[in-house]
Structures are given as structure tokens and as C-alpha cells.
Design a protein around this motif. Structure first.
Motif, short mmCIF file in Angstrom:
data_model
loop_
_atom_site.label_atom_id
_atom_site.label_comp_id
_atom_site.label_asym_id
_atom_site.label_seq_id
_atom_site.Cartn_x
_atom_site.Cartn_y
_atom_site.Cartn_z
N MET A 1 29.08 41.30 -4.37
CA MET A 1 29.16 42.28 -5.46
C MET A 1 29.02 41.62 -6.82
N GLN A 2 28.54 42.41 -7.76
CA GLN A 2 28.56 42.04 -9.17
C GLN A 2 29.20 43.18 -9.94
N LEU A 3 29.93 42.84 -10.98
CA LEU A 3 30.51 43.84 -11.86
C LEU A 3 30.05 43.53 -13.28
N ARG A 4 29.13 44.32 -13.77
CA ARG A 4 28.61 44.12 -15.12
C ARG A 4 29.37 45.02 -16.08
N ARG A 5 29.98 44.40 -17.09
CA ARG A 5 30.83 45.14 -18.01
C ARG A 5 30.37 44.98 -19.44
N ASP A 6 30.51 46.04 -20.20
CA ASP A 6 30.16 46.04 -21.62
C ASP A 6 31.41 46.26 -22.45
N ARG A 7 31.33 45.88 -23.69
CA ARG A 7 32.41 46.15 -24.62
C ARG A 7 32.15 47.48 -25.32
N SER A 8 33.20 48.16 -25.68
CA SER A 8 33.07 49.43 -26.39
C SER A 8 33.89 49.38 -27.67
N ILE A 9 33.71 50.40 -28.49
CA ILE A 9 34.47 50.46 -29.74
C ILE A 9 35.97 50.48 -29.45
N ASP A 10 36.34 51.21 -28.41
CA ASP A 10 37.74 51.23 -27.96
C ASP A 10 37.91 50.12 -26.93
N PRO A 11 38.64 49.05 -27.25
CA PRO A 11 38.76 47.91 -26.32
C PRO A 11 39.44 48.25 -25.01
N SER A 12 40.13 49.38 -24.96
CA SER A 12 40.81 49.75 -23.72
C SER A 12 39.86 50.41 -22.72
N LEU A 13 38.65 50.77 -23.17
CA LEU A 13 37.65 51.40 -22.30
C LEU A 13 36.55 50.40 -21.99
N VAL A 14 36.24 50.24 -20.70
CA VAL A 14 35.27 49.23 -20.28
C VAL A 14 34.15 49.88 -19.47
N PRO A 15 33.00 50.15 -20.09
CA PRO A 15 31.84 50.66 -19.34
C PRO A 15 31.37 49.60 -18.35
N SER A 16 31.17 49.99 -17.10
CA SER A 16 30.90 49.02 -16.03
C SER A 16 29.84 49.53 -15.07
N ARG A 17 29.19 48.59 -14.40
CA ARG A 17 28.27 48.92 -13.32
C ARG A 17 28.58 47.99 -12.14
N LEU A 18 28.93 48.58 -11.01
CA LEU A 18 29.22 47.84 -9.80
C LEU A 18 27.95 47.80 -8.94
N LEU A 19 27.48 46.58 -8.66
CA LEU A 19 26.28 46.38 -7.84
C LEU A 19 26.73 45.79 -6.51
N ILE A 20 26.34 46.45 -5.42
CA ILE A 20 26.80 46.08 -4.08
C ILE A 20 25.60 45.70 -3.21
N SER A 21 25.66 44.53 -2.60
CA SER A 21 24.61 44.12 -1.67
C SER A 21 24.95 44.67 -0.28
N HIS A 22 24.23 45.70 0.10
CA HIS A 22 24.42 46.31 1.43
C HIS A 22 23.20 47.17 1.73
#
Length: 259
Positions: free
Chosen positions: A159-180
């Protein structure tokens, strides 16, 4: 390239079928599918809660992007994505946890033939609301894997978890990539045999020990699933992902807090 060619051929062949796929038939199909998944529970118009974004015609029926947008602030406990005409229509049922942020939920699905795709929300009081959109695509469930079988086995469950920063540091936009491979059971090998179905049954994501979502999957989820979501950083903000597929294989991966 081979996958795109096969999908295109299925799409051309599907035009004839689509001519007879009128609104009454779509409604009848949805009624049957909804009954199998939700029983006799009434389903209301969900346009005040959800917006479904999919292409009108897919470039690749095995990798169709689906985006579910949350509207308003009414609490939603579960979101289901359903590809009506697929052999196993339920692509993903997401039980949303306390750490799930009300941002868009995105995934990729397979589309076997011209069909409606539904997104169904269950509110915290148990009521169901649905939105739908029609898509022209075919052949996604039988399209061969884009990856050689030896490579599939070597990287399965990574798996990979790609995360971005947002204006609100408590919110984390993410994309989970799964090899299957998420084998559908409808894909033929070079020898003409069918590859047995093997698909993700459950994906659980938590942050700081607090649940983000539990997803129940099926063969309508694409190969190498991609799930985009936003979580609220909780506790130590470390993310854990656990998965199980239909062969009872289990996978887990830990991701440190975003620095």
C-alpha cells in the motif's frame, strides 16, 4: 493498450444492448438490485445529501473514476457505491467513522455494460437516500489484468498513502493506493482458462486508533484499488490500514504521522 482495445470492442458491441435499455428497464433493474442489498427499506431522493460524479462515457471500463460529494451537514453513517448491471453490483460500502471528514469520497470501479451507477447514503437515523447517473462503458469486469501474474503475487497487499496538506492542519486529504488484482472471475488467461475470483472483502482505515472507515468490497472495485478521502488527525495521527480478501489473506500497513 490491450485493455483499452478490448474495452472499446465491448463498448461497440454494447451499443445494440443499450438501445433496448430504456428507463423502465433501468428502474426495474435498480429495484431488484436495491432489494438484494437493502431489502424492503424505502429509498428516497438523495440529491440534497449527495452528488455523484462519473464520466458519461469511460475511456477504460476497468478503471472508471467515481466521486461522491457530500452536500450539507446532515450526518451520514454509510455510503454505498453500486454498479447496477454488474454481476456483483456492490463496489464498495463505506461505514464512516468519527475520523472521517466530510469531503469527497473517490474510488475506481469496473463497469461490465451500459448501466446506472448509484450512490446510496444511510443517515444516522437509518433512512436511505440515493442518487444515480448513467454511464456508457462495457467489458470492465472481463478485461485482462494489466500486470503480469508473477508481478501481481510479488506486490499483492502493498500500500501507499499519499497525503496533502490543507489550510486546516487537522484535515488531511489522502489517497490510499492498494496493490491487489481484485480478480473478478470473468478474466481469461492466454490459455483460455478463467482466473478464479479473488477480491478485497474488507478495508479498514484508522488514525490514532480512531476509525476513519470500514469498506466492504467486491469484484466491481477496480484492479489496484484507489480510494481518496480526507481524515481528521486524531491522537498521535498515525494511520493504520488493515485488509482482507476473499481468499482470507490479510494485509496490514502502518503509516507515520504526516510531518
Amino acid at each position: 493498450m490491450r485493455r483499452l482495445l478490448i474495452a472499446a470492442l465491448f463498448a461497440i458491441a454494447g451499443i445494440t444492448l443499450a438501445a433496448a435499455d430504456d428507463g423502465a428497464e433501468r428502474e426495474a433493474r435498480w429495484k431488484n438490485v436495491a432489494g438484494d442489498i437493502f431489502g424492503e427499506r424505502p429509498i428516497e431522493d438523495g440529491r440534497q445529501l449527495l452528488k455523484l460524479n462519473i464520466p458519461e462515457q469511460a475511456m477504460d471500463a476497468a478503471l472508471v473514476p467515481v466521486s461522491v460529494e457530500f452536500i450539507g451537514d446532515r450526518p451520514i453513517a454509510v455510503v454505498s457505491v453500486i454498479v447496477d448491471n454488474n454481476p456483483m453490483p456492490l463496489a464498495g460500502r463505506f461505514r464512516l467513522g468519527p475520523a472521517f471528514a466530510r469531503q469527497d469520497l473517490k474510488l475506481r470501479v469496473r463497469v461490465n455494460e451500459f448501466t446506472l451507477i448509484h450512490a446510496v447514503a444511510e443517515t444516522d437515523d437509518g433512512r436511505l437516500y440515493a442518487v444515480s447517473q448513467y454511464i456508457r462503458a462495457a467489458g470492465g469486469c472481463s478485461a485482462p489484468s494489466a500486470t503480469a501474474s508473477a508481478d501481481v503475487l510479488a506486490r499483492m497487499g502493498k500500500m501507499q498513502l499519499r497525503r496533502d496538506r490543507s489550510i486546516d492542519p487537522s484535515l488531511v486529504p489522502s489517497r490510499l493506493l492498494i496493490s491487489h488484482p481484485n480478480y473478478s472471475g470473468m478474466q481469461q488467461t492466454a490459455s483460455g482458462d478463467y482466473t478464479p475470483a479473488r477480491y478485497l472483502e474488507r478495508v479498514t482505515v484508522s488514525v490514532g486508533g480512531v476509525n476513519v472507515f470500514d469498506m466492504d468490497g467486491g469484484i466491481s472495485l477496480s484492479e489496484d484499488p484507489s480510494i481518496a478521502f480526507t481524515y481528521e488527525a486524531k491522537g498521535n495521527a498515525e494511520v493504520d490500514v488493515r485488509m482482507q480478501d476473499s481468499s482470507s489473506s490479510q494485509f496490514a500497513q502502518h503509516f507515520d504521522a504526516l510531518q
